[in-house]
Write a protein that holds these residues in place. Structure first.
Motif, mmCIF file in Angstrom:
data_model
loop_
_atom_site.group_PDB
_atom_site.id
_atom_site.type_symbol
_atom_site.label_atom_id
_atom_site.label_comp_id
_atom_site.label_asym_id
_atom_site.label_seq_id
_atom_site.Cartn_x
_atom_site.Cartn_y
_atom_site.Cartn_z
ATOM 1 N N LEU A 33 -38.980 67.010 3.503
ATOM 2 C CA LEU A 33 -40.243 66.289 3.447
ATOM 3 C C LEU A 33 -40.798 66.222 2.027
ATOM 4 N N TRP A 34 -41.254 65.023 1.667
ATOM 5 C CA TRP A 34 -41.992 64.806 0.433
ATOM 6 C C TRP A 34 -43.344 64.202 0.788
ATOM 7 N N VAL A 35 -44.392 64.626 0.079
ATOM 8 C CA VAL A 35 -45.744 64.140 0.356
ATOM 9 C C VAL A 35 -46.332 63.567 -0.925
ATOM 10 N N SER A 92 -49.435 62.581 -2.814
ATOM 11 C CA SER A 92 -50.807 63.065 -2.667
ATOM 12 C C SER A 92 -51.552 62.992 -3.989
ATOM 13 N N ARG A 93 -52.867 62.791 -3.895
ATOM 14 C CA ARG A 93 -53.707 62.849 -5.089
ATOM 15 C C ARG A 93 -53.754 64.266 -5.653
ATOM 16 N N LYS A 94 -53.500 65.256 -4.796
ATOM 17 C CA LYS A 94 -53.516 66.649 -5.219
ATOM 18 C C LYS A 94 -52.207 67.311 -4.792
ATOM 19 N N PRO A 95 -51.128 66.966 -5.481
ATOM 20 C CA PRO A 95 -49.814 67.487 -5.058
ATOM 21 C C PRO A 95 -49.713 68.996 -5.106
ATOM 22 N N GLN A 96 -50.554 69.642 -5.925
ATOM 23 C CA GLN A 96 -50.507 71.101 -6.005
ATOM 24 C C GLN A 96 -50.949 71.755 -4.696
ATOM 25 N N GLN A 97 -51.666 71.018 -3.854
ATOM 26 C CA GLN A 97 -52.116 71.572 -2.574
ATOM 27 C C GLN A 97 -51.084 71.409 -1.460
ATOM 28 N N VAL A 98 -50.084 70.586 -1.707
ATOM 29 C CA VAL A 98 -49.119 70.262 -0.655
ATOM 30 C C VAL A 98 -48.376 71.494 -0.134
ATOM 31 N N THR A 101 -42.494 68.982 -0.453
ATOM 32 C CA THR A 101 -42.624 68.834 -1.902
ATOM 33 C C THR A 101 -43.693 67.799 -2.200
ATOM 34 N N GLY A 102 -44.670 68.151 -3.012
ATOM 35 C CA GLY A 102 -45.730 67.223 -3.367
ATOM 36 C C GLY A 102 -45.400 66.431 -4.611
ATOM 37 N N ILE A 103 -45.775 65.163 -4.614
ATOM 38 C CA ILE A 103 -45.605 64.320 -5.799
ATOM 39 C C ILE A 103 -46.918 63.584 -6.060
ATOM 40 N N ALA A 104 -47.212 63.345 -7.336
ATOM 41 C CA ALA A 104 -48.450 62.670 -7.718
ATOM 42 C C ALA A 104 -48.257 61.159 -7.817
ATOM 43 N N VAL A 105 -47.057 60.732 -8.222
ATOM 44 C CA VAL A 105 -46.764 59.301 -8.360
ATOM 45 C C VAL A 105 -45.393 59.018 -7.758
ATOM 46 N N LEU A 106 -45.247 57.842 -7.188
ATOM 47 C CA LEU A 106 -43.999 57.488 -6.510
ATOM 48 C C LEU A 106 -42.812 57.447 -7.462
ATOM 49 N N ASP A 107 -43.066 57.102 -8.708
ATOM 50 C CA ASP A 107 -41.955 56.984 -9.654
ATOM 51 C C ASP A 107 -41.246 58.314 -9.896
ATOM 52 N N GLU A 108 -41.868 59.429 -9.512
ATOM 53 C CA GLU A 108 -41.191 60.720 -9.597
ATOM 54 C C GLU A 108 -39.940 60.742 -8.724
ATOM 55 N N LEU A 109 -39.897 59.847 -7.731
ATOM 56 C CA LEU A 109 -38.779 59.814 -6.787
ATOM 57 C C LEU A 109 -37.678 58.853 -7.207
ATOM 58 N N ASN A 110 -37.920 58.079 -8.254
ATOM 59 C CA ASN A 110 -36.903 57.121 -8.696
ATOM 60 C C ASN A 110 -35.620 57.858 -9.073
ATOM 61 N N GLY A 111 -34.518 57.359 -8.550
ATOM 62 C CA GLY A 111 -33.224 57.975 -8.828
ATOM 63 C C GLY A 111 -32.867 59.107 -7.896
ATOM 64 N N SER A 112 -33.776 59.460 -6.971
ATOM 65 C CA SER A 112 -33.463 60.521 -6.023
ATOM 66 C C SER A 112 -32.609 59.965 -4.890
ATOM 67 N N THR A 138 -51.164 50.985 0.467
ATOM 68 C CA THR A 138 -50.022 50.514 1.244
ATOM 69 C C THR A 138 -49.252 49.443 0.483
ATOM 70 N N ARG A 139 -49.955 48.578 -0.236
ATOM 71 C CA ARG A 139 -49.282 47.555 -1.044
ATOM 72 C C ARG A 139 -48.396 48.213 -2.100
ATOM 73 N N ARG A 140 -48.928 49.235 -2.759
ATOM 74 C CA ARG A 140 -48.142 49.944 -3.781
ATOM 75 C C ARG A 140 -46.925 50.628 -3.167
ATOM 76 N N LEU A 141 -47.122 51.199 -1.991
ATOM 77 C CA LEU A 141 -46.028 51.891 -1.312
ATOM 78 C C LEU A 141 -44.915 50.917 -0.930
ATOM 79 N N VAL A 142 -45.291 49.779 -0.353
ATOM 80 C CA VAL A 142 -44.290 48.792 0.068
ATOM 81 C C VAL A 142 -43.572 48.210 -1.149
ATOM 82 N N ASP A 143 -44.306 47.964 -2.228
ATOM 83 C CA ASP A 143 -43.670 47.466 -3.458
ATOM 84 C C ASP A 143 -42.633 48.470 -3.967
ATOM 85 N N TRP A 144 -42.976 49.760 -3.928
ATOM 86 C CA TRP A 144 -42.043 50.795 -4.367
ATOM 87 C C TRP A 144 -40.808 50.809 -3.474
ATOM 88 N N MET A 145 -40.999 50.695 -2.178
ATOM 89 C CA MET A 145 -39.864 50.678 -1.256
ATOM 90 C C MET A 145 -38.900 49.542 -1.589
#
Length: 300
Positions: A27-29, A31-37, A45-56, A91-98
């Protein structure tokens, strides 16, 4: 499965994390506050921005439950903007990233709410019913779903989850009601005749898991128990389970004065039927309100 969640630190998200962690999913979450995840969603695993997942490695599913609380404050212009940004824009940002991924996640389960239907009055509502489109809450849900639907262009199976108020032991609507009800000050809202859909948290989690794993499930699903009640009945049953009276009522005029347009959340209602979940073969553990409240209030 590798699953990406938004809203993973909320009531439903935390329950999903616990459930899926037990079944060995990764699971990846976002979140605006990934340190709380790690604290709120152990094992995720918490992430602050979707681009952290690029290449995963590719994700098997995306679960989109993000959104600022809709009933915590009056719908001022600033609050409306926050509610819109945290749902529609996110949601628009999420779908664009997908769509930019080399391997697009095959399924998106995206949150919505029963407010999509607006105040349905006495009309029995299913997923085939028209949207309300009259109040801000309905307009918000319609736009939210439209952004999620854009993922279909990438070949994604899109599931839209129109969630009723979720009953949980120490959070959500029930937690806000219990202090006054335990003092014997429980009150029906207005005349109490408005329909009030609801769902037990365990059934909410089970339904999301069911829709995730059933490839034939797509489009809108009403996430509610199959036995809706009127507000007066909800008030009576909750007071009865607590062994308290419920003799009061909150006048509609006072709620409208205090809450403005947001009062539709309390005075409006939906006689909602989870028809498509029933047709898909989903089985509720808590279809009856008394059983649901008994479980939440009296189970250790």
């Amino acid at each position: 499965m590798r699953i990406l969640l938004t809203g993973g630190t909320g009531l439903i998200g935390q329950a999903l994390c616990r459930h899926w962690q037990q079944h060995g999913h990764e699971l990846w979450v976002w979140s605006r506050k990934p340190q709380q995840v790690p604290q709120l969603c152990p094992g995720a695993t918490g992430i602050a921005v979707l681009d952290e997942l690029n290449g995963s490695a590719p994700f098997d599913a995306v679960i989109n439950l993000a959104g600022a609380p809709i009933a915590n404050q009056r719908w001022t212009e600033a609050r409306r903007q926050l509610l819109w940004q945290s749902r529609v824009d996110l949601t628009r940002r999420l779908v664009d990233w997908m769509g930019r991924q080399a391997s697009v996640p095959p399924v998106l389960i995206s949150g919505s709410a029963v407010g999509w239907y607006g105040d349905g009055g006495e009309q029995q509502l299913t997923e085939a019913s028209a949207p309300g489109n009259k109040d801000f809450g309905s307009q918000l849900c319609v736009a939210w779903e439209q952004e999620a639907e854009q993922a279909r262009q990438w070949g994604v199976r899109v599931v839209l989850l129109r969630t009723a108020p979720v009953l949980a032991k120490n959070a959500g609507m029930l937690a806000r009601l219990l202090p006054s009800f335990r003092l014997g000050l429980g009150a029906r809202l207005g005349d109490g005749q408005q329909w009030m859909p609801w769902i037990h948290l365990e059934d909410q989690v089970a339904l999301i898991d069911y829709l995730l794993h059933n490839q034939s499930c797509e489009g809108p699903y009403n996430a509610c128990a199959p036995q809706p009640v009127r507000n007066a009945e909800f008030t009576r049953v909750l007071a009865q389970e607590l062994g308290k009276p419920a003799l009061f009522h909150a006048p509609a005029w006072a709620l409208r004065l205090a809450l403005g347009e947001m009062s539709v959340l309390l005075l409006g209602g939906q006689h909602l039927i989870p028809l498509r979940a029933q047709q898909a073969g989903f089985s509720w553990r808590y279809p009856d309100l008394s059983e649901a409240l008994r479980d939440l209030l009296h189970k250790a």
